[in-house]
Design a protein around this motif. Structure first.
Motif: not given
Length: 150
Positions: A50-70
């Protein structure tokens, strides 16, 4: 903003759950019999996954938001041009037209993360989450210069 708050609340609830499950697993291990130790180890595996899945999902969302801002800073975010019915659902004909344009854009520039990002947005708007996620993963990989599977 509402989505971020909901995400953090969900993540916090999951962390509390992982702690509770983990404490039960440790309690079973401390009991000391072969059966409780076996169950305790099995129970501890769930929070780790669960922690691994939450970490990977958080990385995905953070990176997608960074791309959106860019992309927003470049003025390249897509305009919502999908027609909707009176209940807010996207009309199928409108979605097909937008998808055709986005797919053509992606086929013309398959190495451009921006086109994949816009395609992911179109899939998301149409509530096609699996395709939206795959397109966004490809956009993130292309942006980061990572190899992309065909």
């Amino acid at each position: 903003m509402r989505a971020k708050i909901l995400y953090f609340i969900t993540a916090a609830v999951l962390v509390v759950y992982f702690v509770l499950v983990g404490s039960r697993g440790l309690m079973l291990i401390r009991h000391g019999t072969w059966l409780t130790v076996t169950f305790g180890v099995a129970v501890l595996i769930l929070p780790v996954i669960g922690v691994w899945f939450l970490w990977k999902n958080t990385q995905f969302v953070t990176k997608a938001n960074q791309l959106g801002a860019e992309l927003e800073a470049e003025g390249g975010l897509p305009v919502d041009e999908l027609e909707r019915d009176k209940y807010g659902r996207i009309l199928r004909d409108s979605a097909d037209e937008v998808f055709a344009r986005r797919r053509a854009e992606t086929e013309d520039a398959p190495g451009d993360w921006r086109s994949w990002f816009r395609l992911a947005i179109a899939y998301h708007d149409a509530r096609d989450t699996p395709r939206a996620r795959k397109a966004m993963q490809r956009a993130i990989s292309l942006h980061d210069g990572k190899p992309v599977q065909a």
